[in-house]
Design a protein around this motif. Structure first.
Motif: not given
Length: 470
Positions: A184-209
């Motif tokens: 898992d963890g996709a390549r960046w672009r079809p025109d470049l040979v590249a390796l992903n060396v870092g990723s962002r974190g993630n969090t979230g929620f829903e809110v009801r008013v």
């Protein structure tokens, strides 16, 4: 000289495509209880393939609290004295909505113009099957794998991997390894040979008013009762200032500014901003003071993924709704604590809530921190060597703006580093209608997975000792 294992893998491409079509036909949407049978069908198909490959000790790793989706496990310890690699993938996919924007049925893989279209085909299923078919080629030709392989195929990646920490803690001895190699963890672009060396974190929620106990007639109550859509809109608008900076106090705690060296490294990467944004019909936007790649890789985000309430059917309905909802997610960078970042946003909303409304936090999702693989890690060196061998080019080292929850979670709990080795491409409509996978990526991926296993086989467990933290 022709590599017989690569040749075998390439010969199996038609079979891989047929298996991929069958797997796409399993609507394995983990977030939707109505898709439970699709999840089970996907599990059984993968387990059948692993059994045919001779994987042993196969089992379903169930979340310790009994809820959630199980991960699939199997192992082949064919190479005594060689490294143990934990190969990761996931079998769950995102919902297919909005269905009306698909050109073909989302759970029917359709081949067109050198591409296969279908939900989850690029973000998960094709990269996973490429990895498995490469392992199968070694087994068929050489009778064994050149390194020891443990497979971990998760069922909750698309919902933030909420059960993964418990699974890893419960089965830490079973999953012990030298490093993790992720399909898992996709390549960046079809025109470049590249390796992903870092990723962002993630969090979230829903809110009801909420502002009233029920929907109200706008003629009788308009102007004297607060409209929750107005309240929620104001709250959402307050989350960013005029420079695109996130306004929640404490949200940026731990975030480091990009160094001059990092900015120079990013600036040296070929990037056509005009073409990139033109291809999606958009214009550059975001936090002032940073260019697009810096925003994408080095800065956190706060996004509204959905916002609704009131009447949205045809025609008019003169009603004041009593409640309004929004879904929010955050992409995080190294140094941020996901829980603290989320709490900063929640506190911001509560602080600005007017007295005539109530706010409830619902639908909290799994979360994970950002991650970066050590620059001198032996598995990363093996990945670089493999891509250089198959492409003739030294890959660029890039980051991704998306999240791979596994990377931070497995680092924290198992003390292992992860290298992302996917052959999906980031422009293949992940999570969107008309998701696709380029058929040309299949032979590239097969050859590269064979080669990285050969490169890892040149290493010893001692080469990983300094990087194992538990």
């Amino acid at each position: 000289m022709t590599d017989p294992v690569v040749s075998r893998a390439l010969e199996q491409e038609p079979r891989l495509i047929e298996t991929l079509k069958t797997l796409v036909a399993c609507p394995s949407v983990g977030a939707d209880p109505a898709m439970a049978q699709g999840m089970e069908d996907a599990r059984k198909l993968i387990e059948s393939q692993l059994s045919d490959m001779g994987f042993e000790n196969m089992q379903r790793l169930t979340p310790p609290d009994g809820s959630g989706e199980p991960a699939l496990y199997g192992e082949r310890m064919d190479a005594p004295g060689k490294p143990v690699i934990l190969v990761y993938a996931h079998y769950d996919v995102q919902p297919a909505d909005p269905l009306e924007k698909w050109d073909t049925p989302p759970f029917e893989a359709v081949e067109r113009d050198g591409r296969l279209f279908g939900r989850g085909i690029s973000d998960d299923k094709a990269p996973m099957l490429i990895a498995l078919e490469s392992l199968a080629a070694f087994i068929k030709v050489e009778g064994k794998l050149p390194v020891n392989v443990k497979l971990l195929i998760e069922g909750e990646e698309e919902t933030g991997s909420p059960s993964l920490p418990g699974i890893l803690e419960t089965h830490c001895e079973l999953l012990a390894a030298d490093a993790v190699l992720s399909a898992d963890g996709a390549r960046w672009r079809p025109d470049l040979v590249a390796l992903n060396v870092g990723s962002r974190g993630n969090t979230g929620f829903e809110v009801r008013v909420q502002t009233a106990a029920q929907d109200l007639h706008s003629g009788r109550y308009g102007g004297i009762v607060a409209n929750p859509l107005h309240v929620l809109s104001s709250l959402i608008a307050s989350l960013h200032d005029e420079n695109g900076h996130i306004a929640a106090e404490g949200f940026y705690d731990g975030v480091a500014e990009p160094t001059e060296a990092e900015r120079a490294e990013i600036a040296a990467i070929p990037f056509d901003e005009k073409a990139t944004f033109g291809a999606i019909g958009a214009r550059p936007s975001g936090e002032a003071g940073y260019n697009s790649l810096e925003r994408l890789w080095m800065r956190p985000t706060l996004d509204v993924n959905g916002m609704w309430g009131g009447y949205i059917g045809a025609g008019s309905k003169t009603v004041i709704p009593n409640e309004a909802f929004a879904k929010l997610t955050m992409r995080l960078v190294p140094g941020q604590d996901p829980q603290k970042a989320k709490e900063a946003v929640i506190n911001h909303l509560r602080h600005r809530l007017p007295p005539e409304a109530t706010l409830e936090i619902i639908g909290e999702r799994g979360q994970g921190g950002a991650y970066a693989v050590p620059a001198d890690h032996p598995l990363l060196a093996a990945a670089v060597a493999a891509l250089k061998h198959t492409s003739g080019e030294t890959p660029l080292k890039v980051r991704i703006g998306a999240s791979l929850p596994l990377t931070e979670i497995v680092s924290r709990i198992l003390g292992l580093d992860t290298v992302m080795f996917s052959f999906a491409l980031s422009d293949e409509n992940f999570h969107a209608p008309n998701e696709f996978f380029r058929l040309s990526s299949i032979p590239d991926g097969l050859a590269s997975w064979v080669q990285i296993l050969r490169e890892i086989a040149k290493l010893s467990p001692a080469d990983f000792a300094a990087y194992r933290r538990k």
